[in-house]
Design an enzyme around this catalytic site. Structure first.
Site, short mmCIF file in Angstrom:
data_model
loop_
_atom_site.label_atom_id
_atom_site.label_comp_id
_atom_site.label_asym_id
_atom_site.label_seq_id
_atom_site.Cartn_x
_atom_site.Cartn_y
_atom_site.Cartn_z
N GLU A 153 1.70 -0.61 -5.07
CA GLU A 153 0.70 0.41 -5.36
C GLU A 153 1.47 1.73 -5.39
OE1 GLU A 153 -3.24 2.71 -3.75
OE2 GLU A 153 -1.45 2.44 -2.54
N ASP A 212 0.83 -1.20 0.00
CA ASP A 212 0.00 0.00 0.00
C ASP A 212 0.88 1.26 0.00
OD1 ASP A 212 -2.82 0.97 0.41
OD2 ASP A 212 -1.94 1.88 2.19
C1 NOJ Z 1 -4.48 2.85 -0.91
C2 NOJ Z 1 -5.59 1.89 -0.62
O1 NOJ Z 1 -5.86 1.14 -1.78
C3 NOJ Z 1 -6.74 2.71 -0.14
O2 NOJ Z 1 -7.91 1.95 -0.05
C4 NOJ Z 1 -6.37 3.31 1.18
O3 NOJ Z 1 -7.42 4.17 1.61
C5 NOJ Z 1 -5.10 4.14 1.07
N1 NOJ Z 1 -4.07 3.47 0.33
C6 NOJ Z 1 -4.55 4.44 2.43
O4 NOJ Z 1 -4.05 3.28 3.02
#
Ligand code: NOJ
Length: 577
Positions: free
Chosen positions: A301, A228
């Site tokens: 991500e 993440d």
């Molecule tokens: C990316 C995640 O996919 C999302 O759902 C989340 O709110 C944010 N990062 C913060 O962790």
């Protein structure tokens, strides 16, 4: 009723997964199915999906020819951001079950030949994490505070935040704490919700904790991690002020938003995204993963652009995959799609990594709705005065089927988000009182947030909560017309979206498309995307007039339930080349 896993044999101990022997590099061509645990299947009956529910539905997933599942967070959490606010990285939230439930789920998945990727949330923890609570208690200057980004405020009495950064979810990215003596004290950084304080990743202590966390899950037999906010862990020295460009361009190039737009020109990185220092963290993690048997993976991500920058995350000694958000953001337009495909293949190939492809996830408007919208608001849609209104679901679904059929023949690794195989649209008419995304609250309802893509999915048309939960409970209300999308209403039905996905995935695997090579085919017109991958010719009509197909072509697959000699608008076919 949610089925239990009577037909799955769960081995007593299965620490590693045989098919992912070192060197298989399964991830290069993998189809990875994203499960959002809250909304997948609820075995306990409380209206929130759980691990036992996932286990019970794994046999259904196995019919989809997927290689792996990625689970959004199921860790202990106050659930202020759907579990992306973790208060214990090495335990399961009671909402989702127990570590034993996890082991059962992991073993059952492996038994079915499905690998298990878990979500790692290293940029921030929950404010309820003991590490943050200790930091609050220990006070300014302490080792405990140094785990997070605490700073003195600006202004005569520290009454102004340390800089002007804004939270991704809206509002300032700093919150001031009240110290133990009752006085107003330091501020802490939270790029997301105020309940999600950012760690200080320059601190070796933080790095060591996360190496332990990686090992904890690797020892439990996971096949990898989706990381993440993998672009945000290091902030620029001095935390300089930053004003995003007025056009609100991309996360890689501008504002703190999960709603990037493709910028024509590379923009300067904000001081909180895409800093060089993140890469040494992943090099260290890669060494940890490589010390384990099997091919375990890291998937980033990383909302940065342009694509060659994203590719830095997947250099040979870093991660294995990075999400291709540039592809997800591309509208349903042939020229734009050809360009982003070319750029993706080149950028990732230049570093020896596969490209990934993705159209939906738990953060964006489902593509069965998005592709019928003209607004560029990826993150959330509704029917209030600020929106462009309801998308035409028939147009959206037709385009989504065409877009997915085009995507699944591309070489590389593809991601599927739960429910897209059912053709689910965004639930845009959620009552305001049901909304839970912090974005909705932090923007006073100006941005709908992501609840509409997170509604529990329908399994059985005639069952309570459409088979999501035997009690009929559902943490977000399901639209009443979702019976038509239920899995059992589509199973075995020729032309259904579920059967389209099944056929596409089976053919993709049979023809080895994930490991193939793309060759563009000319002569179909500007509005057509046409390419060959091995012995499959893909023709995708993103225009408004029919396109003539090669005569006598052998149709392997069509996104249109009624394929014809001419390829209609918003349709993709796979032909035997
Ligand atoms: C990316 C995640 O996919 C999302 O759902 C989340 O709110 C944010 N990062 C913060 O962790």
């Amino acid at each position: 009723m949610t089925q239990q896993s009577e037909d799955i044999v769960v081995p007593a101990a299965a620490p590693t997964f045989e098919p992912s022997e070192r060197g298989s590099e399964w991830w290069r061509s993998a189809v990875i199915y994203q499960i959002y645990p809250r909304s997948f299947a609820d075995a306990s009956g409380d209206g929130v999906g759980d691990l036992a529910g996932i286990t019970s539905r794994l046999p259904a997933l196995a019919t989809l020819d997927i290689d792996a599942i990625w689970l959004s967070p199921f860790y202990t959490s106050p659930q202020r951001d759907g579990g992306y606010d973790v208060s214990d990285y090495c335990d399961i939230d009671p909402l989702f079950g127990t570590l034993e439930d996890f082991d059962r789920m992991r073993a059952a998945a492996h038994e079915l030949g499905i690998r298990v990727i878990v979500d790692l949330v290293p940029n921030h923890s929950s404010d309820q994490h003991v590490w943050f609570q200790e930091a609050l208690a220990a006070g300014p200057g302490s080792e405990e505070r140094a785990r997070y980004m605490f700073r003195e405020g600006r202004g005569d009495n520290g009454e102004l935040p340390p800089n002007n950064w804004q939270s991704v979810f809206g509002g300032p990215a700093w919150t001031r704490v009240t110290e133990a003596d009752g006085s107003l004290g330091q501020w802490y950084l939270h790029l997301f919700d105020s309940t999600q304080p950012d760690f200080d990743w320059t601190n070796r202590w933080v790095r060591d904790q996360f190496v332990d966390i990686l090992r904890f899950w690797l020892d439990r037999g996971v096949d990898g991690f989706r990381v993440d906010v993998a672009h945000g862990m290091i902030k620029a020295d001095g935390l300089p002020d930053y004003t995003p460009p007025a056009d609100g361009a991309s996360m890689g190039g501008g504002s703190a938003t999960l709603e990037p737009g493709i910028s024509d020109e590379p923009l300067d990185d904000p001081p909180y995204w895409g800093q060089e220092g993140v890469h040494e963290i992943y090099r260290e993690w890669r060494e940890v993963l490589d010390s384990y048997p099997g091919d375990r993976i890291l998937a980033a991500e990383a909302w940065v652009d342009p694509l060659p920058k994203v590719a830095k995350w997947v250099r040979p000694d870093e991660m294995h995959q990075a999400f291709n958000f540039a592809y997800l953001e591309t509208p349903w337009e042939a020229a734009a799609l050809r360009t982003v495909i070319d750029e993706s293949l080149k950028a990732f190939n230049d570093v020896g990594a596969p490209s990934t492809w993705v159209l939906s996830n738990h953060d964006v408007v489902r593509h069965a709705s998005r592709l019928a919208l003209t607004s560029d608001h990826l993150q959330g849609h509704g029917v209030g005065p600020l929106s462009e209104g309801k998308p035409d679901n028939a147009v959206g679904l037709r385009r989504a089927r065409a877009a997915t059929t085009m995507m699944l023949a591309l070489p590389g690794s593809a991601y599927i988000y739960q429910g897209e195989e059912l053709g689910l649209p965004e639930a845009i008419e959620l009552p305001d009182s049901a909304r839970q995304d912090p974005t909705w609250f932090r923007t006073d309802g100006e941005r709908y947030g992501r609840d509409g893509c997170r509604v529990p999915i329908p399994w059985e048309a005639g069952a309570p909560a459409f088979g999501f939960s035997q009690t009929g409970k559902s943490w977000l209300p399901q639209p009443v017309d979702w019976a038509t999308y239920a899995r059992d209403a589509q199973t075995g039905v020729a032309g259904s979206t579920l059967e389209l996905y099944r056929s596409a995935l089976a053919l993709r695997s049979e023809h080895g498309l994930g490991l193939g090579t793309l060759e563009w085919q000319d002569g179909y017109g500007d509005d057509v995307i046409a390419y060959r991958n091995g012995d499959v010719l893909v023709v995708s009509n993103a225009g408004t007039t029919p396109v003539t197909l090669p005569s006598g072509a052998d149709v392997l697959l069509s996104s249109d339930a009624v394929p014809s000699a001419e390829l209609g608008p918003d349709t993709t076919v796979w032909l035997r080349a």
